[in-house]
Design a protein around this motif. Structure first.
Motif, mmCIF file in Angstrom:
data_model
loop_
_atom_site.group_PDB
_atom_site.id
_atom_site.type_symbol
_atom_site.label_atom_id
_atom_site.label_comp_id
_atom_site.label_asym_id
_atom_site.label_seq_id
_atom_site.Cartn_x
_atom_site.Cartn_y
_atom_site.Cartn_z
ATOM 1 N N ILE A 30 0.832 -1.277 -0.046
ATOM 2 C CA ILE A 30 -0.095 0.146 0.094
ATOM 3 C C ILE A 30 0.932 1.082 0.030
ATOM 4 O O ILE A 30 0.645 2.277 -0.697
ATOM 5 C CB ILE A 30 -1.139 0.040 1.238
ATOM 6 C CG1 ILE A 30 -2.121 -1.213 0.881
ATOM 7 C CG2 ILE A 30 -1.680 1.405 1.537
ATOM 8 C CD1 ILE A 30 -2.882 -1.363 2.299
ATOM 9 N N MET A 71 -8.268 3.715 3.724
ATOM 10 C CA MET A 71 -7.980 2.238 3.581
ATOM 11 C C MET A 71 -7.430 1.891 4.939
ATOM 12 O O MET A 71 -6.762 2.584 5.754
ATOM 13 C CB MET A 71 -6.657 2.005 2.585
ATOM 14 C CG MET A 71 -7.234 1.927 1.514
ATOM 15 S SD MET A 71 -5.857 1.456 0.143
ATOM 16 C CE MET A 71 -6.502 -0.344 -0.183
ATOM 17 N N TYR A 83 -9.568 -3.005 4.463
ATOM 18 C CA TYR A 83 -10.998 -2.356 4.072
ATOM 19 C C TYR A 83 -10.614 -0.895 3.206
ATOM 20 O O TYR A 83 -9.386 -0.344 3.342
ATOM 21 C CB TYR A 83 -11.288 -1.653 5.471
ATOM 22 C CG TYR A 83 -11.666 -2.533 6.768
ATOM 23 C CD1 TYR A 83 -12.752 -2.971 6.820
ATOM 24 C CD2 TYR A 83 -10.883 -2.912 7.370
ATOM 25 C CE1 TYR A 83 -13.218 -3.816 7.555
ATOM 26 C CE2 TYR A 83 -10.950 -4.077 8.386
ATOM 27 C CZ TYR A 83 -12.370 -4.415 8.637
ATOM 28 O OH TYR A 83 -12.757 -5.549 9.584
ATOM 29 N N SER A 84 -11.354 -0.979 2.145
ATOM 30 C CA SER A 84 -11.134 0.013 1.011
ATOM 31 C C SER A 84 -12.440 0.750 0.919
ATOM 32 O O SER A 84 -13.259 0.295 0.302
ATOM 33 C CB SER A 84 -10.449 -0.714 -0.158
ATOM 34 O OG SER A 84 -10.396 0.331 -1.380
ATOM 35 N N SER A 86 -12.309 2.945 -1.346
ATOM 36 C CA SER A 86 -12.748 3.064 -3.115
ATOM 37 C C SER A 86 -13.397 2.063 -3.622
ATOM 38 O O SER A 86 -14.430 2.080 -4.379
ATOM 39 C CB SER A 86 -11.142 3.110 -3.822
ATOM 40 O OG SER A 86 -10.558 1.986 -3.408
ATOM 41 N N SER A 114 -17.026 -3.029 2.011
ATOM 42 C CA SER A 114 -15.632 -2.328 1.821
ATOM 43 C C SER A 114 -14.506 -3.473 2.349
ATOM 44 O O SER A 114 -13.276 -2.884 2.458
ATOM 45 C CB SER A 114 -15.496 -1.052 2.810
ATOM 46 O OG SER A 114 -15.348 -1.356 3.941
ATOM 47 N N ILE A 129 -3.528 -5.724 -4.772
ATOM 48 C CA ILE A 129 -3.710 -4.945 -3.717
ATOM 49 C C ILE A 129 -2.927 -3.646 -4.001
ATOM 50 O O ILE A 129 -3.524 -2.230 -4.056
ATOM 51 C CB ILE A 129 -3.216 -5.354 -2.486
ATOM 52 C CG1 ILE A 129 -4.151 -6.444 -1.705
ATOM 53 C CG2 ILE A 129 -3.167 -4.201 -1.203
ATOM 54 C CD1 ILE A 129 -3.641 -7.267 -0.575
ATOM 55 N N LEU A 132 -5.139 -1.750 -6.573
ATOM 56 C CA LEU A 132 -6.316 -1.048 -6.067
ATOM 57 C C LEU A 132 -5.821 0.151 -5.226
ATOM 58 O O LEU A 132 -6.470 1.197 -5.022
ATOM 59 C CB LEU A 132 -6.975 -2.106 -4.860
ATOM 60 C CG LEU A 132 -8.161 -1.620 -4.121
ATOM 61 C CD1 LEU A 132 -9.155 -1.239 -5.066
ATOM 62 C CD2 LEU A 132 -8.346 -2.550 -3.073
ATOM 63 N N ALA A 133 -4.758 0.118 -4.469
ATOM 64 C CA ALA A 133 -4.242 1.476 -3.833
ATOM 65 C C ALA A 133 -4.032 2.598 -4.857
ATOM 66 O O ALA A 133 -4.097 3.707 -4.327
ATOM 67 C CB ALA A 133 -2.968 0.832 -3.004
ATOM 68 N N TRP A 141 -10.973 11.030 -3.961
ATOM 69 C CA TRP A 141 -11.596 10.571 -2.479
ATOM 70 C C TRP A 141 -12.561 11.443 -1.868
ATOM 71 O O TRP A 141 -13.559 11.457 -1.448
ATOM 72 C CB TRP A 141 -10.916 9.754 -1.826
ATOM 73 C CG TRP A 141 -11.310 9.369 -0.484
ATOM 74 C CD1 TRP A 141 -10.655 9.478 0.825
ATOM 75 C CD2 TRP A 141 -12.582 8.522 -0.090
ATOM 76 N NE1 TRP A 141 -11.522 9.027 1.734
ATOM 77 C CE2 TRP A 141 -12.703 8.351 1.163
ATOM 78 C CE3 TRP A 141 -13.563 8.092 -1.018
ATOM 79 C CZ2 TRP A 141 -13.789 7.936 1.869
ATOM 80 C CZ3 TRP A 141 -14.666 7.656 -0.364
ATOM 81 C CH2 TRP A 141 -14.630 7.399 0.893
#
Length: 153
Positions: A30, A71, A83-84, A86, A114, A129, A132-133, A141
């Protein structure tokens, strides 16, 4: 499982041995991929990535003293949770993640609104991951968050 930690390193040091490496690797993934502006800190008893008050002074609407969460990583009783916001806030990102997951893992996706749960430490899709980050900037956001808050009022 609740850990009393004042830093991500302290949090990881308290984990069972079989979880330390996986959580550390998710954390580093991340950190290496999150767009500029997000800050790592302890958030809700988990390792968190937030929009700091310096970028979003309003903070989190539930408690404005807290920065806006984005996150989190947590070691739960039977799994590691990612937990995300997005994935929760943007359907296109959720659909992308759900479609990509089988290309990276042999296990079935275990996901809530999430929360993405990883029960097998040797089958965590670190590269996914990381992707995703990268999917959402701080600015995006904040915009989505503010639109959502206005709808709720």
């Amino acid at each position: 499982m609740k850990y009393q930690a004042s830093s991500p390193d302290e949090y990881i040091s308290q984990l069972p041995e079989e979880r330390k490496e996986a959580v550390s690797k998710i954390r580093q993934t991340i950190i290496n991929n999150l767009p500029n502006g997000f800050k790592e800190e302890m958030s809700y008893g988990m390792i968190g990535y937030v929009v700091p008050h310096s970028l979003y002074p309003k903070g989190y609407h539930c408690d404005p003293k807290l920065p806006l969460p984005f996150m989190n990583i947590a070691s739960q009783k039977n799994f590691i949770a990612l937990y995300s916001s997005s994935v929760y806030a943007k359907k296109e990102i959720q659909n992308w993640f759900v479609n990509e997951y089988p290309k990276h893992c042999k296990t079935k996706l275990d996901m809530g609104k999430s929360c993405i749960r990883f029960k097998k430490m040797n089958d965590i899709p670190y590269s996914l991951i990381g992707e995703l980050a990268k999917k959402m900037t701080v600015e995006e956001w904040i915009k989505i968050y503010e639109q959502t808050i206005k709808k709720d009022k």
